[in-house]
Design a protein around this motif. Structure first.
Motif, PDB file in Angstrom:
ATOM      1  N   ARG B  76       0.830  -1.202   0.000  1.00 21.18           N
ATOM      2  CA  ARG B  76       0.000   0.000   0.000  1.00 21.18           C
ATOM      3  C   ARG B  76       0.868   1.255   0.000  1.00 21.18           C
ATOM      4  O   ARG B  76       0.477   2.285  -0.545  1.00 21.18           O
ATOM      5  CB  ARG B  76      -0.928  -0.004   1.211  1.00 21.18           C
ATOM      6  N   LEU B  80      -0.009   4.345  -2.380  1.00 13.50           N
ATOM      7  CA  LEU B  80      -0.306   5.680  -1.855  1.00 13.50           C
ATOM      8  C   LEU B  80       0.672   6.721  -2.402  1.00 13.50           C
ATOM      9  O   LEU B  80       0.303   7.856  -2.679  1.00 13.50           O
ATOM     10  CB  LEU B  80      -0.230   5.672  -0.327  1.00 13.50           C
ATOM     11  N   GLU B  85      -0.705   2.596 -11.111  1.00 12.84           N
ATOM     12  CA  GLU B  85      -0.040   2.436 -12.404  1.00 12.84           C
ATOM     13  C   GLU B  85       1.480   2.448 -12.255  1.00 12.84           C
ATOM     14  O   GLU B  85       2.179   1.632 -12.850  1.00 12.84           O
ATOM     15  CB  GLU B  85      -0.491   3.589 -13.316  1.00 12.84           C
ATOM     16  N   ASP B 279      -5.337   3.354  11.297  1.00 12.90           N
ATOM     17  CA  ASP B 279      -4.280   4.280  10.882  1.00 12.90           C
ATOM     18  C   ASP B 279      -3.974   5.290  11.985  1.00 12.90           C
ATOM     19  O   ASP B 279      -2.827   5.690  12.175  1.00 12.90           O
ATOM     20  CB  ASP B 279      -4.681   4.992   9.589  1.00 12.90           C
ATOM     21  N   ARG B 292       1.179   1.060   5.509  1.00 12.80           N
ATOM     22  CA  ARG B 292       1.080  -0.290   4.956  1.00 12.80           C
ATOM     23  C   ARG B 292      -0.333  -0.849   5.194  1.00 12.80           C
ATOM     24  O   ARG B 292      -1.103  -0.309   5.971  1.00 12.80           O
ATOM     25  CB  ARG B 292       2.121  -1.178   5.632  1.00 12.80           C
ATOM     26  N   SER B 293      -0.631  -1.927   4.503  1.00 14.89           N
ATOM     27  CA  SER B 293      -1.875  -2.645   4.803  1.00 14.89           C
ATOM     28  C   SER B 293      -1.690  -3.501   6.045  1.00 14.89           C
ATOM     29  O   SER B 293      -2.608  -3.665   6.842  1.00 14.89           O
ATOM     30  CB  SER B 293      -2.272  -3.553   3.633  1.00 14.89           C
ATOM     31  N   ILE B 418       1.649  14.426   7.134  1.00 14.52           N
ATOM     32  CA  ILE B 418       1.407  14.150   5.711  1.00 14.52           C
ATOM     33  C   ILE B 418       1.552  15.435   4.913  1.00 14.52           C
ATOM     34  O   ILE B 418       1.259  16.529   5.416  1.00 14.52           O
ATOM     35  CB  ILE B 418      -0.014  13.536   5.514  1.00 14.52           C
ATOM     36  N   VAL B 420       0.224  16.033   1.167  1.00 20.52           N
ATOM     37  CA  VAL B 420      -0.387  15.343   0.023  1.00 20.52           C
ATOM     38  C   VAL B 420       0.195  15.805  -1.304  1.00 20.52           C
ATOM     39  O   VAL B 420       0.019  15.139  -2.321  1.00 20.52           O
ATOM     40  CB  VAL B 420      -1.924  15.507   0.012  1.00 20.52           C
ATOM     41  N   ASN B 424       0.565  10.604  -0.649  1.00 16.87           N
ATOM     42  CA  ASN B 424      -0.577  10.319   0.220  1.00 16.87           C
ATOM     43  C   ASN B 424      -0.202   9.382   1.355  1.00 16.87           C
ATOM     44  O   ASN B 424      -1.039   9.056   2.193  1.00 16.87           O
ATOM     45  CB  ASN B 424      -1.727   9.705  -0.585  1.00 16.87           C
ATOM     46  N   LEU B 426       1.645   8.361   4.833  1.00 15.52           N
ATOM     47  CA  LEU B 426       2.108   9.011   6.059  1.00 15.52           C
ATOM     48  C   LEU B 426       3.592   8.722   6.143  1.00 15.52           C
ATOM     49  O   LEU B 426       3.998   7.569   6.161  1.00 15.52           O
ATOM     50  CB  LEU B 426       1.388   8.431   7.273  1.00 15.52           C
TER      51      LEU B 426
END
Lengths: 563, 485
Positions: B76, B80, B85, B279, B292-293, B418, B420, B424, B426
């Motif tokens: 992830r 993020l 892509e 989170d 991360r996930s 963060i 952005v 995205n 942290l």
């Protein structure tokens, strides 16, 4: 639970929300600055949604592009905007408030929106080649197998057999018309068909949809459950004025941070870039806006992807399973007061009347189910408790208790499979739930089946009933498809111990014979495995579309120099 | 009944014929758990019991709830930071341990040293995969067509291979404490079987010491040793540039998992309300990787159980596992669905038990086409990440006796920021009071809503001391920086 609780219509006092309401939420120093939405450019079924009891889908083939562009110019003034739909809704609510009942005879409107397939969009403008979405480009039929749909040509649910959107019958143009009154809706349908024919558009599919009402519960789908309760609240303002929010906020301003996080209690607010291009999306922190959502061509701003799925529902088969299985569970003594309705409520996560199973487990509570201030307010990771509201509303229903393992509300329950709320999931924290939300705009088609628990109940419609599922989102892959593929038909995610989404899911995994399996816990917290290969839901058509802004239709798609 | 001993990950059998190795492994796991419990004890007010337990030493009474904690294999952090892509190609690159971390521009390198120093140059030469979800993969392509021939996945922890090499592993405080008998020849055989016949034993060992610069308890710079000359080198070329044998990302190790599990049993509060959301909790508690996930999911799942007042531990055998590959929508060139049993071959670990340690995704030879000729949802497989994102990873939690504990909720020890415009993700966990990078803003400033469970009066007394205890978070943990992530 005292089922004599005040009915919601009497309980909700909308503070200052009038027909000309300009302040619908707290103006708090801690509130994040929300973007001003282009309300005259965004189509109204994406935001705020038609929400009409009668709707009609029309799908066309556009045989001649230049004629098609002329059709677009002709239809353009009939396309309803966010501004128009919202203005009517507020007027309707204001009249309802003063009258004390729904102003059905007094007010009515008929709305229209339009969307296009990728192939059609490419013909209307070469710039459509810049679309990035693989799903949009290859189309629903190609993606079907990854959504759990049947693949065998022998199965009615295979794209080979779809009545629309299959291998050879993908529509170019999708039009939805919604109205308060059926006769006005029919007039509009005839009108659209006539001008479409005049501009060489061939109507290849049309279907009427109507809301279902039974025993005083409105908004039912065919299995008999109140639908559409848990819609995301969309952030964004209608003007530069602080507090002029699209989504009303009902939690008292001094309750922080809840008043900044929710519209209705339990209705988390999502940044508009999750649904409409050109606005900030979500970040890991729900109060910090993310980057602006974009998609290929520049003219996609204020537009949205739209997913259309036609699901046939086998109502008799659904309730036969609930009857047989609940009977079996009762005999095994694993549950007290087990009934078909209770088993179905466990597998859906809500009772037929809409009451969350996390809040009431004994029996349906229709008052809770209909109460917008309470019917979406519950958690899984922690206990919920009443919060102060702007209108002095008191939530007197039982609160939900922490249930991280799914001992009460099963992890395989539909609403828990598609929204993990405050619990973590296989993609991390709540961001994943935020980013997988959809603006659902579907309605049932076909007549309801009465007394579905009676195997001998007559069915003159011969099973021709189901749901026209529509959803708006900025990513077909990461939102609609993610929910279907990663969560609903994955036995182990978003959380375990879980299972497939038995009620609404589909299982297209190899060699599993379309069996959906899941787990619930009995009253001694012992796991009980359930499974079925019954095909309660059969996809019978659909498509992936783009729903552009009015300015994109005006300046790009209908522009004849673009071909 | 107490657990007799901890077993190797996925009940793998390589240790079975090595004298004392099974017991040594159990001792190391047990020691890491005890070390983690000791760290948590130091965080809690005096007299407050730790909810995390060692199953070989404690047999709590009460009903037991086993919960598989599941997360997705594709990083992830990369999604993020770069979007899907770009994340696919990034996920197939190797990154230097001397450089900043991909997707986390403000995070320091894993082993910080003065840039240009001899120490730094050694790390600079070591490469790792940027796959931080406890599952890594290597994509092997046809050199002429670039079509994918196979994708090799692993979830084997590096400690298992260090143990097989006969190394001495560090405890929770960074001391070399757990010596293994090992069997280098067996290790070489396994490398030959799974990676290449060309592997030589000397290729796998550190040719010098590897150190980095950290700080001691007084904040003074100090050299911290990670590997000693002759130790097994987890970043060897056969596990980086030329092959894949086990996890290589510096965050992917079993000891980290144990520490995370223990850390997550500490209840946290902000403004007097529990911190629950995954989170927000990972930022508040300071454990694990923030974007991360895996870590937020593991942490929040454990914390959910801890808030129920249960004893919590990780179920034996403790390891990091691929649980399953979901091939719904994977089709052959003729449109038929693939049979995952033919295409996803589990070669190490326990497939039936959902404890897969190594698997290979490739097309059976009889088919006559490549992985790149397969499609997922009508889209050809061009990247290994397209398959990885259909793999579930897991550890299994065990909660016993809900209602046993009523531990106080400690205030947040750390926070996240963060920007952005940059990413995205942290990008760092800071000690309370640390400055914020320019352009960054603090996240999760508020708690995440009004919860039924709030601080009760009898817990508040313990809280003020807990506030004091929590402040020197990093120092008191004692855990080396490179093990804190």
């Amino acid at each position: 639970m005292d089922t004599t609780s005040p009915v919601p219509e009497n309980n909700i006092e909308l503070k200052n929300y009038t027909a000309l309401s300009r302040e619908t939420g707290p103006v708090n120093i801690d509130a994040p600055l929300e973007p001003v939405l282009d309300i005259s450019d965004i189509q109204g079924n994406a935001l705020p949604g038609f929400n009409k009891p009668h709707q009609y889908v029309l799908c066309f083939k556009m045989h001649d592009t230049l004629s098609g562009k002329k059709f677009l110019k002709e239809i353009l003034p009939h396309i309803s905007t966010l501004e128009e739909v919202l203005a009517f809704r507020r007027l309707y609510r204001a009249r309802k408030k003063r009258l004390g009942y729904k102003p059905k005879d007094e007010l009515g409107a008929t709305w229209l929106n339009i969307s296009f397939s990728y192939e059609c969009t490419k013909r209307l403008t070469p710039s459509a080649a810049a679309f990035k979405s693989e799903a949009f480009k290859v189309g629903l039929a190609e993606r079907s197998s990854s959504l759990g749909d049947p693949t065998s040509p022998d199965n009615e649910g295979s794209p080979h057999n779809w009545i629309l959107g299959g291998k050879d019958n993908v529509p170019d143009v999708f039009i939805i018309i919604g109205g308060d009154r059926q006769e006005q809706l029919q007039e509009k349908v005839v009108f659209v068909k006539e001008i479409a024919t005049a501009f060489k558009l061939e109507c290849i599919y049309d279907e009427e949809m109507n809301t279902i009402e039974s025993d005083g519960v409105t908004g039912l789908e065919h299995f008999g459950f109140k639908d559409g309760i848990s819609q995301p609240g969309v952030r964004g303002r209608l003007s530069d004025m602080p507090g002029d929010y699209l989504q009303e906020r009902y939690i008292a301003e001094n309750v922080l941070p809840d008043s900044l996080l929710y519209g209705y209690p339990g209705q988390f607010l999502s940044w508009p870039g999750e649904f409409i291009f050109g606005y900030p999306g979500q970040t890991l922190d729900p109060l910090i806006p993310g980057s602006i959502s974009t998609e290929g061509p520049i003219w996609t701003k204020n537009g949205s992807f739209m997913v259309f799925r036609r699901y046939k529902q086998d109502v008799k088969m659904f309730w036969k399973y609930m009857l047989d299985t609940s009977d079996e569970l009762s005999k095994q003594g694993k549950f007290t007061d087990m009934s078909p309705q209770k088993l179905a409520a466990m597998l859906i996560g809500r009772w037929p009347g809409g009451a969350p199973y996390a809040r009431v487990q004994d029996k349906d509570d229709k008052a809770l189910g209909a109460d917008k201030m309470a019917n979406n307010y519950f958690r899984y990771a922690s206990d919920s408790c009443p919060v102060n509201m702007v209108n002095g509303y008191q939530d007197n229903y039982p609160q939900s208790k922490a249930d991280p393992i799914g001992l009460t509300c099963p992890m395989s329950g539909h609403i828990r499979k598609v929204n993990t709320r405050d619990t973590s999931n296989d993609a991390g924290g709540t961001l994943a739930s935020f980013q997988q939300r959809l603006l659902r705009r579907g309605l049932p088609y076909g007549p309801p089946l009465f007394n579905p628990l009676d195997p001998n109940t007559p069915d003159p419609a011969k099973g021709n009933r189901g749901l026209i599922f529509l959803s708006y989102q900025v990513s077909i892959e990461n939102q609609f498809e993610f929910l279907r593929n990663r969560w609903m038909s994955n036995r182990f995610s978003p959380r375990n111990p879980g299972g497939d989404d038995i009620a609404i899911g589909l299982n297209g995994n190899y060699d599993q014979d379309r069996v959906r399996a899941g787990m619930v816990f009995d009253e001694e917290a012992q796991p009980v495995n359930l499974s079925t290969s019954d095909q309660w839901i059969t996809p019978t058509g659909g498509g992936y579309f783009f729903s552009p802004s009015l300015s994109a239709i005006t300046h790009v798609l209908s522009e004849s120099n673009n071909v | 009944m107490k657990l007799e001993r901890f077993h190797p990950p996925g009940n793998m059998t390589d240790f079975n014929n090595i004298p004392n190795q099974l017991q040594q492994w159990s001792d190391a796991i047990s020691g890491w758990i005890d070390g983690a419990i000791q760290i948590e004890q130091g965080r809690l007010p005096a007299g407050t019991p730790v909810q995390f337990f060692n199953a070989t030493k404690t047999d709590p009474s009460g009903q037991s709830f086993i919960q598989d904690i599941i997360w997705n294999a594709f990083p992830r952090t990369l999604v993020l930071a770069y979007g899907k892509e770009m994340a696919y190609p990034k996920s197939e690159q190797l990154f230097s341990l001397g450089d900043k971390r991909p997707g986390l521009p403000t995070a320091p390198p894993f082993f910080p040293c003065p840039v240009g120093s001899e120490m730094w140059k050694l790390w600079k030469d070591l490469l790792y995969r940027p796959l931080d979800e406890y599952c890594e993969f290597r994509v092997e392509r046809d050199p002429n067509t670039q079509k994918i021939l196979r994708i090799i996945f692993t979830s084997e922890p590096p400690e298992y291979w260090q143990a097989l090499h006969g190394d001495e592993l560090q405890d929770a405080n960074g001391n070399f404490a757990y010596k293994f008998t090992g069997d280098k020849n067996l290790m070489l055989d396994l490398y030959h079987e799974y990676v290449s016949k060309e592997v030589k034993l000397e290729d796998l060992a550190c040719k010098q010491d590897y150190d980095y610069m950290g700080t001691d308890k007084d904040g003074k710079p100090v050299k911290i040793q990670v590997f000693r000359k002759g130790d097994y080198n987890p970043y060897n070329m056969w596990n980086s540039t030329k092959g894949i044998m086990h996890l290589s990302h510096p965050n992917n190790f079993i000891q980290a998992e144990i520490q995370l599990g223990a850390d997550a049993t500490i209840l946290r509060q902000k403004n007097g309300k529990p911190v629950v959301q995954a989170d927000a909790l990972v930022c508040c508690s300071g454990y694990g990787g923030t974007s991360r996930s895996s870590d937020p999911t593991i942490g929040a799942s454990v914390n959910d159980l801890a808030r129920l007042g249960a004893y919590v531990t990780i179920l034996d055998p403790i390891g990091l596992y691929m649980h399953d590959l979901n091939t719904e929508g994977f089709t052959k060139p003729n449109g038929e669905s693939i049979d995952p049993r033919e295409y996803f071959k589990v070669v190490r670990g326990d497939e039936a038990g959902g404890m897969i340690e190594r698997a290979v995704f490739e097309v059976p030879a009889k088919e006559g086409f490549t992985v790149s000729d397969l499609k997922i949802g009508g889209v050809p497989i061009n990247w290994g990440g397209q398959v990885a994102e259909h793999i579930n990873i897991k550890i299994t939690g065990n909660a016993v006796g809900p209602g046993t504990f009523k531990n106080p909720m400690l205030p947040c020890a750390t926070f996240c920021c963060i920007d952005v415009k940059v990413s995205n993700a942290l990008t760092r966990v800071s000690d309370i009071g640390d400055p914020i990078h320019t352009g960054y803003q603090e996240t999760f400033k508020n708690d995440q809503g009004t919860f039924g469970q709030t601080l009760v009066s009898d817990l508040k007394d313990g809280l003020s001391s807990a506030v004091q205890e929590a402040k020197p978070y990093r120092e008191m943990s004692g855990i080396p920086a490179h093990k804190k992530r």
